[in-house]
Design an enzyme around this catalytic site. Structure first.
Site, PDB file in Angstrom:
ATOM      1  N   CYS A 201       1.129  -1.127  -0.019  1.00  0.00           N
ATOM      2  CA  CYS A 201      -0.017   0.456  -0.234  1.00  0.00           C
ATOM      3  C   CYS A 201       0.713   1.223  -0.037  1.00  0.00           C
ATOM      4  O   CYS A 201       1.300   1.926   1.612  1.00  0.00           O
ATOM      5  CB  CYS A 201      -1.426  -0.228   1.461  1.00  0.00           C
ATOM      6  SG  CYS A 201      -1.986  -1.747   1.276  1.00  0.00           S
ATOM      7  N   ALA A 202       1.607   1.250  -1.467  1.00  0.00           N
ATOM      8  CA  ALA A 202       2.994   2.299  -0.927  1.00  0.00           C
ATOM      9  C   ALA A 202       2.400   4.094  -1.133  1.00  0.00           C
ATOM     10  O   ALA A 202       3.279   4.613  -0.384  1.00  0.00           O
ATOM     11  CB  ALA A 202       3.436   1.967  -2.520  1.00  0.00           C
ATOM     12  N   PRO A 204       1.427   7.350  -0.251  1.00  0.00           N
ATOM     13  CA  PRO A 204       2.357   8.652  -0.707  1.00  0.00           C
ATOM     14  C   PRO A 204       3.831   8.327  -1.933  1.00  0.00           C
ATOM     15  O   PRO A 204       4.810   8.597  -1.783  1.00  0.00           O
ATOM     16  CB  PRO A 204       1.972   9.444  -0.717  1.00  0.00           C
ATOM     17  CG  PRO A 204       2.231   9.685   0.680  1.00  0.00           C
ATOM     18  CD  PRO A 204       1.934   8.838   0.961  1.00  0.00           C
ATOM     19  N   GLY A 205       4.195   7.226  -1.021  1.00  0.00           N
ATOM     20  CA  GLY A 205       5.182   6.704  -1.586  1.00  0.00           C
ATOM     21  C   GLY A 205       7.113   6.601  -0.229  1.00  0.00           C
ATOM     22  O   GLY A 205       7.701   6.438  -0.503  1.00  0.00           O
ATOM     23  N   GLY A 206       6.842   7.632   0.137  1.00  0.00           N
ATOM     24  CA  GLY A 206       7.694   7.888   1.530  1.00  0.00           C
ATOM     25  C   GLY A 206       8.267   6.384   2.004  1.00  0.00           C
ATOM     26  O   GLY A 206       9.344   6.112   1.616  1.00  0.00           O
ATOM     27  N   LYS A 207       8.309   5.733   2.378  1.00  0.00           N
ATOM     28  CA  LYS A 207       8.094   4.308   3.016  1.00  0.00           C
ATOM     29  C   LYS A 207       9.685   3.436   1.427  1.00  0.00           C
ATOM     30  O   LYS A 207      10.548   2.928   1.460  1.00  0.00           O
ATOM     31  CB  LYS A 207       7.413   3.186   3.210  1.00  0.00           C
ATOM     32  CG  LYS A 207       7.114   4.048   4.668  1.00  0.00           C
ATOM     33  CD  LYS A 207       5.965   3.161   5.455  1.00  0.00           C
ATOM     34  CE  LYS A 207       5.715   3.818   7.828  1.00  0.00           C
ATOM     35  NZ  LYS A 207       4.710   5.297   7.195  1.00  0.00           N
ATOM     36  N   ASP A 249      -5.057  -4.378  -6.393  1.00  0.00           N
ATOM     37  CA  ASP A 249      -5.405  -4.192  -4.609  1.00  0.00           C
ATOM     38  C   ASP A 249      -4.813  -4.997  -3.873  1.00  0.00           C
ATOM     39  O   ASP A 249      -4.741  -6.200  -4.195  1.00  0.00           O
ATOM     40  CB  ASP A 249      -7.456  -4.809  -5.406  1.00  0.00           C
ATOM     41  CG  ASP A 249      -8.039  -4.685  -4.254  1.00  0.00           C
ATOM     42  OD1 ASP A 249      -7.539  -5.062  -3.117  1.00  0.00           O
ATOM     43  OD2 ASP A 249      -9.012  -5.337  -4.019  1.00  0.00           O
ATOM     44  N   ASP A 266       1.898  -1.543   4.886  1.00  0.00           N
ATOM     45  CA  ASP A 266       1.636   0.298   5.427  1.00  0.00           C
ATOM     46  C   ASP A 266      -0.258   0.518   5.816  1.00  0.00           C
ATOM     47  O   ASP A 266      -0.014   1.365   4.660  1.00  0.00           O
ATOM     48  CB  ASP A 266       2.555   0.934   5.093  1.00  0.00           C
ATOM     49  CG  ASP A 266       2.346   1.986   5.578  1.00  0.00           C
ATOM     50  OD1 ASP A 266       2.378   2.106   6.813  1.00  0.00           O
ATOM     51  OD2 ASP A 266       1.954   3.200   5.699  1.00  0.00           O
ATOM     52  N   CYS A 319      -0.726   4.265  10.921  1.00  0.00           N
ATOM     53  CA  CYS A 319      -0.441   5.444  11.976  1.00  0.00           C
ATOM     54  C   CYS A 319      -1.021   5.264  12.801  1.00  0.00           C
ATOM     55  O   CYS A 319      -1.860   6.327  12.619  1.00  0.00           O
ATOM     56  CB  CYS A 319       0.162   7.020  10.781  1.00  0.00           C
ATOM     57  SG  CYS A 319      -1.893   6.759   9.377  1.00  0.00           S
TER      58      CYS A 319
END
Length: 376
Positions: A201-202, A204-207, A249, A266, A319
Site C-alpha cells: 500500500c505504497a 504516497p511513496g515515503g516508505k 488491489d 503499511d 499510523c
C-alpha cells in the site's frame, strides 16, 4: 507577538473557513486556492494558514465558546466570522483588541454587530470553564473515549493535546519531507542490499523511496491510480531507478507467491496518530470506520503472507494506536497463520508493544505509529 496584520487577512480566512464548511471540502485543498488568488504578503499568508487550519481543527471548542451568547444557531457566514475571531482570542498570541477589531472589519455588514458583541464578551472572560475534555480539546467524544480505553486517560489526553499543535517538519537526507516515526519504520524494516521488497500500500511513496536507498528493488503497489501519480512524482524528484509501480488491489495482488524477501503492509487505517497533520481528519473519521478498517487490514495481511519467500519477513505498520487496528489485527493474523514467527522488536525511541513497538505523538514529537514484524 504578531503585529501589523489587518482585516484583509481575516477576510481571506473567513472566506476559506466558509468555503470549507459549505462545500465539505478538505482544508488543504481549498486554502491554497484561496491564498493564491489573493494579494496577501507572505506574512499575511502565514497568518491565514494558521487561522484556517487552527479554526478547522478547533471548531468544536470554538462553537461551544460563542454559541453560549447566541439565541439560535448562526448562519454559515456568521459562524465562519465567529470561529475565526474566537480562535485568535483563545488560541493565538494576537492581542484581544487587534483580533476583535480586525475580525469585525473583515465581517459582512450584517454580521459586524453580532461579531463585535460576542467577541468582546469572550475576550473579557479570560479562562473558560469548559464542559468536558472532548470539547476543550475539540475532538469527537468517541475519539477521546476510544483512546482512553486503549491507552488510559492520562496518555490519551497528552496525545490529543499534542496533536492540537503544529507537527514538526522532518526532512530526510535525500530532501524528502517525512515524519521521523515513518523514517524509523524504514530503519526497523532493515532493508538489505540484496532485498526485493514489496510495499503493498505504497502511496504516497515515503516508505518505498526510503527503502529504495538500501534495497536492490522495490515494488510500489497501490490500488489508487491518482495516488500512484504522487509516488511517480516522488520517485522522479529523488532520482530513484530501482522502484517499479503497480496499480493493484492489495487484497488480491497480482504477484507470484513467495517472490519477495520482505513485504510491507503499511495499511490504510483510522489515522488517529496523525490528526495534527490533517486539520479536518478528526471530523471525517467515524467510530464505525475503525472496525471496518481493521477488517481490511486483516485481509491485506492475509494476502501478503503468501507473497513472502520462506524465511522472509512480513511487516505491518499503521499510523494509529487503537487496539482494534493493532493488537486485535495481529492476534487474528497469528491465529489464522500459525506458522508466522513474531520477531520481537527493540528500539529505545519506541514503546514495547507486545512483540511490536508503538510510539505516541508526545513521546518524541512525531506521528503516532505502531509496527509488527514476522518471519514467514
Amino acid at each position: 507577538m504578531i503585529e501589523g496584520l489587518g482585516s484583509e487577512s481575516r477576510k481571506v480566512a473567513i472566506q476559506a473557513v466558509l468555503r470549507i464548511e459549505e462545500s465539505q471540502s478538505y482544508a488543504n485543498i481549498i486554502l491554497p486556492q484561496i491564498i493564491e488568488s489573493s494579494e496577501l504578503s507572505d506574512l499575511d499568508r502565514n497568518l491565514v494558514t494558521e487561522i484556517v487550519y487552527g479554526t478547522t481543527r478547533m471548531k468544536k471548542a470554538l462553537d461551544w465558546a460563542f454559541e453560549r451568547y447566541l439565541a439560535e444557531q448562526p448562519p454559515p457566514a456568521l459562524r465562519a466570522s465567529l470561529r475565526v475571531g474566537v480562535y485568535q482570542i483563545i488560541f493565538m498570541r494576537i492581542p484581544d483588541h487587534a483580533a476583535v477589531d480586525a475580525t469585525v472589519s473583515a465581517s459582512s455588514k450584517r454580521n459586524k454587530g453580532v461579531v463585535n458583541a460576542v467577541l468582546r464578551k469572550i475576550a473579557k472572560e479570560g479562562s473558560l470553564n469548559w464542559p468536558n475534555k472532548a470539547t476543550q480539546l475539540s475532538y469527537p467524544h468517541w475519539i477521546l473515549e476510544r483512546l482512553s480505553e486503549d491507552l488510559g486517560e492520562e496518555e490519551s489526553l497528552r496525545m490529543l493535546q499534542k496533536m492540537n499543535e503544529a507537527p514538526d517538519v522532518s526532512i530526510r537526507a535525500d530532501g524528502y519531507h517525512q515524519d521521523k516515526a515513518s523514517q524509523w519504520v524504514v530503519e526497523l524494516i532493515n532493508p538489505q542490499r540484496a532485498d526485493k521488497i514489496l510495499d503493498l500500500c505504497a502511496a504516497p511513496g515515503g516508505k518505498s523511496t526510503g527503502l529504495a536507498h538500501k534495497a536492490s528493488e522495490i515494488i510500489a503497489a497501490d490500488i489508487n491510480s491518482s495516488r500512484q501519480k504522487l509516488v511517480s512524482e516522488n520517485i522522479k524528484n529523488l532520482g530513484l531507478k530501482n522502484i517499479n509501480q503497480v496499480i493493484s488491489d492489495g487484497k488480491h495482488p497480482p504477484f507470484v507467491s513467495h517472490s519477495f524477501n520482505k513485504v510491507l503492509v503499511d495499511a490504510p487505517c483510522s489515522g488517529l496518530g496523525v490528526l495534527h497533520r490533517r486539520a479536518d481528519a478528526r471530523w471525517r473519521i467515524s467510530k464505525r470506520d475503525v472496525q471496518n478498517l481493521a477488517e481490511i487490514q486483516k485481509e491485506l495481511l492475509a494476502s501478503a503472507v503468501r507473497l513472502v519467500e520462506p524465511e522472509g519477513e512480513l511487516i505491518y505498520s499503521i499510523c494509529t494506536v487503537t487496539k482494534a487496528e493493532t493488537n486485535e489485527v495481529v492476534s487474528e493474523t497469528e491465529r489464522r497463520f500459525p506458522s508466522l514467527k513474531p520477531i520481537k522488536l527493540e528500539d529505545s525511541r519506541w514503546r514495547p508493544y507486545g512483540n511490536g513497538l508503538q510510539i505516541l505523538p508526545h513521546d518524541s514529537h512525531t506521528d503516532g505509529m505502531t509496527i509488527f514484524k514476522w518471519k514467514v
